[in-house]
Design an enzyme around this catalytic site. Structure first.
Site, PDB file in Angstrom:
ATOM      1  CB  SER A   1      -8.123  -1.842   1.208  1.00 15.36           C
ATOM      2  OG  SER A   1      -8.562  -2.057  -0.136  1.00 15.36           O
TER       3      SER A   1
ATOM      4  CD  GLU B   1      -8.917   1.467   7.632  1.00 14.13           C
ATOM      5  OE1 GLU B   1      -8.760   0.574   6.009  1.00 14.13           O
ATOM      6  OE2 GLU B   1      -8.111   1.036   7.942  1.00 14.13           O
TER       7      GLU B   1
ATOM      8  CD  GLU C   1      -0.769  -8.352   8.227  1.00 14.37           C
ATOM      9  OE1 GLU C   1      -1.521  -7.859   9.148  1.00 14.37           O
ATOM     10  OE2 GLU C   1       0.059  -9.565   8.646  1.00 14.37           O
TER      11      GLU C   1
ATOM     12  CB  CYS D   1      -3.720  -0.790   8.851  1.00 19.84           C
ATOM     13  SG  CYS D   1      -1.946  -1.020   9.626  1.00 19.84           S
TER      14      CYS D   1
ATOM     15  N   PRO E   1       0.899  -1.510   0.061  1.00 16.34           N
ATOM     16  CG  PRO E   1       0.123  -1.340   2.138  1.00 16.34           C
ATOM     17  CD  PRO E   1       1.018  -1.791   1.667  1.00 16.34           C
ATOM     18  CD1 TRP E   2      -2.451   4.427  -1.597  1.00 14.42           C
ATOM     19  CD2 TRP E   2      -1.748   5.549   1.467  1.00 14.42           C
ATOM     20  NE1 TRP E   2      -3.578   4.705  -0.443  1.00 14.42           N
ATOM     21  CE2 TRP E   2      -2.873   5.136   0.434  1.00 14.42           C
ATOM     22  CE3 TRP E   2      -1.295   6.488   1.827  1.00 14.42           C
ATOM     23  CZ2 TRP E   2      -4.052   5.515   1.549  1.00 14.42           C
ATOM     24  CZ3 TRP E   2      -1.903   6.416   2.516  1.00 14.42           C
ATOM     25  CH2 TRP E   2      -3.910   6.297   2.971  1.00 14.42           C
TER      26      TRP E   2
ATOM     27  CE  LYS F   1      -0.055  -2.800  -7.628  1.00 11.45           C
ATOM     28  NZ  LYS F   1      -0.258  -1.527  -7.768  1.00 11.45           N
ATOM     29  N   PRO F   2       4.870  -1.999  -5.966  1.00 18.03           N
ATOM     30  CG  PRO F   2       6.086  -0.390  -6.202  1.00 18.03           C
ATOM     31  CD  PRO F   2       5.962  -2.342  -6.393  1.00 18.03           C
ATOM     32  CB  SER F   3       1.139   2.215  -4.122  1.00 17.64           C
ATOM     33  OG  SER F   3       0.362   3.103  -3.859  1.00 17.64           O
ATOM     34  CD  GLU F   4      -2.319   2.185  -8.017  1.00 20.39           C
ATOM     35  OE1 GLU F   4      -1.212   0.975  -7.130  1.00 20.39           O
ATOM     36  OE2 GLU F   4      -3.398   1.947  -7.257  1.00 20.39           O
TER      37      GLU F   4
END
Ligand code: NAD
Length: 499
Positions: free
Chosen positions: A249, A402, A270, A304, A171-172, A196-199
């Site tokens: 998410s 959330e 997670e 989170c 995630p970012w 793959k990281p968050s775009e």
């Protein structure tokens, strides 16, 4: 949209940018030990959320790019898996050293891409280095049950083996740290991987790959940038990937698990959190308020485990809200680099800013009151004022969803039974805290809360030795500790006939 006028963003006075072109990693994928342009026809713009300015680009990866990276990871797996623990451990130590030597660069890159204050990025980098060091030690220290004659005339030997190739999606909110929480145990366990990281935040993951390129055999670590429904979905579906590990998410978790079912690959999730903070009448209210100043608003609440949902005993609720509001009024909001005392920065993107503002606007329309904050902060960037919402009806959207911003809700309860029932009445179960001076009550309540982590008289304290992960909709599988290491290997046994 509501604007909060009684708070201003501390701006950087010096016009020097946080990063320059030489700090950036190549705007390419990292496949088989080198940077590759891939087949993308589109570049994704990377934005500094504290100024809304474009700072970089990265390729919108394709299915073919993923397939190329997976082929490299498959080709590299046997050699990497065959290394003895000591040899893999030494590589992980060298990675930790290399990242520590480049800590200042990683801090500036992370802050430029996420808007985090330097102090927050520094903690992320320190945590990243410690994760590699911990896994370097843990992989040598974990052993299996002793071999023995458990079946007549047979010697049983139990082995821990790597899974093979792991697909990772991050995630970012903690781009580098979440990458490290996956990469370190996955490599330690003897697997190869494609991440793959968050775009929105690929810069520090690509920089990590660039910094450690000479330390790993080609193909062991691969990075493909791009969108979730293309690159992430292909990783989840790819027949040559043995496990898919996602931090993100709940919706992305569902998509990945559904897709992974077709190839029966393992899934490690997670996901989100909505941490209740249960404060009893005998708690040290001042300490709780001071602690929540950090635990609720760290990383602008894009956390989170954030202490975002206070349930306080009705007899002390008014006093506690006063103390919390006094703490929140002192929070320094600013751009990264605007001073060492800046505590929170902007939200990560315009889309996320609009999402958080939507929650605040709808809450106001339902009669929820902001004791402090409640709106955006005037000026450039995606800044939202630190907010405490009170007069919140039971079951209101803002206590269940959330929000993932600098927003805390306060509800009251009359007795312990009600506190536990309402704390557990959400579909997520990542973390929670209990505040009381009564030791027996602290144990009783903690054991009744549905959460992977429960703190007592504290919140948001983590250590590499201790597992992190959720119950219920927060996912399954554990990050950190030897339990994470075990999640990325499988136990096998062979029985040799003797005599
Ligand atoms: P997100 O789910 O939108 O994105 C996470 C990653 O999943 C991104 O790389 C994204 O591109 C990818 N993705 C999106 N759709 C996908 C699909 N269909 N298939 C495969 N991949 C897909 O989450 P986010 O907004 O980046 O991060 C915030 C969320 O992450 C929050 O819910 C937060 O609670 C959670 N989070 C959890 C932990 C934890 O330890 N439990 C830690 C950090 C963040």
């Amino acid at each position: 949209m509501t604007i909060t006028n009684d708070i201003a963003v501390r701006r950087v006075q010096d016009a020097t940018p946080l990063i320059d072109a030489t700090d950036l990693p190549p705007a390419q994928h990292f496949i088989n030990g080198s940077f590759e342009a891939g087949r993308a026809s589109e570049l994704i713009t990377i934005v500094d959320p504290s100024t809304a300015e474009i700072i970089a680009h990265s390729p919108a990866g394709t299915v073919e790019d993923v397939d190329q990276a997976v082929a490299a990871a498959v080709a590299a797996r046997a050699e990497w898996a065959q290394l003895v623990p000591k040899a893999r451990s030494e590589v992980l130590h060298r990675i930790a050293d290399r990242l520590a030597e480049n800590a200042d660069l990683l801090v500036r890159l992370e802050s430029a891409n996420t808007g985090k204050p330097f102090a927050v990025s520094q903690e992320d980098v320190d945590g990243t280095v410690d994760t590699f060091r911990f896994m370097a030690g843990a992989l040598r220290a974990t052993t299996t049950m002793a071999a023995g004659d458990y079946a007549e005339n047979h010697l049983s030997v139990i082995l821990r083996e790597p899974l093979g190739v792991v697909g990772v999606i991050t995630p970012w909110n903690y781009p580098l740290l979440m990458a490290a929480w996956k990469i370190a145990p996955i490599l330690a366990a003897g697997n190869t991987l494609v991440i793959k990281p968050s775009e929105q935040t690929p810069l520090t993951t690509l920089k990590l790959a660039e910094l450690v390129a000479d330390l790993l055999p080609p193909g062991v670590l691969n990075v493909v940038t791009g969108y979730g429904p293309v690159v992430g979905a292909r990783l989840a579906a790819h027949p040559a990937i043995d496990m898919i590990a996602l931090t993100g998410s709940v919706n992305s978790g569902r998509a990945v698990a559904r897709s992974a079912a077709d190839t029966l690959k393992r899934v490690h999730l997670e996901l989100g959190g909505k941490a209740p903070v249960v404060i009893f009448e005998d708690a040290d209210l001042k300490a709780a308020a001071a602690s929540l100043r950090v635990a609720s608003f760290w990383n602008s609440g894009q956390e989170c485990g954030a202490a975002c949902r206070v349930l306080v005993h009705e007899s002390v609720a008014a006093k506690f809200v006063d103390q919390l509001v006094a703490e929140v009024a002192g929070i320094v909001v600013g751009e990264p680099g605007a001073g060492d005392d800046v505590e929170i920065g902007p939200l990560v993107s315009e889309a996320h800013f609009n999402r958080v503002m939507g929650y605040l606007d709808r809450a106001r329309q339902r009669g929820v009151r902001a004791a402090i904050g409640g709106g955006a902060i005037e000026g450039r960037g995606y800044f939202v004022a630190p907010t405490v919402l009170v007069d919140v009806p039971d079951g209101d959207e803002c206590t269940r969803a959330e929000i993932f911003g600098p927003v805390v809700t306060v509800e009251t309860f009359a007795d312990a039974g009600e506190a536990v029932r309402r704390a557990n009445d959400v579909p997520l179960g990542l973390s929670a805290s209990v505040w009381t001076e009564n030791a027996r009550r602290s144990h009783n309540i903690a054991s009744q809360l549905d959460a992977g982590t429960v703190w007592v008289n504290s919140h948001l304290v983590l250590a590499n030795e201790v597992p992190w992960g959720g119950f219920k909709g927060s996912g399954y599988g554990r990050d950190l500790s030897i339990y994470a290491l075990d999640d990325y290997r499988c136990v096998s046994r062979f029985l040799r006939r003797v005599g």
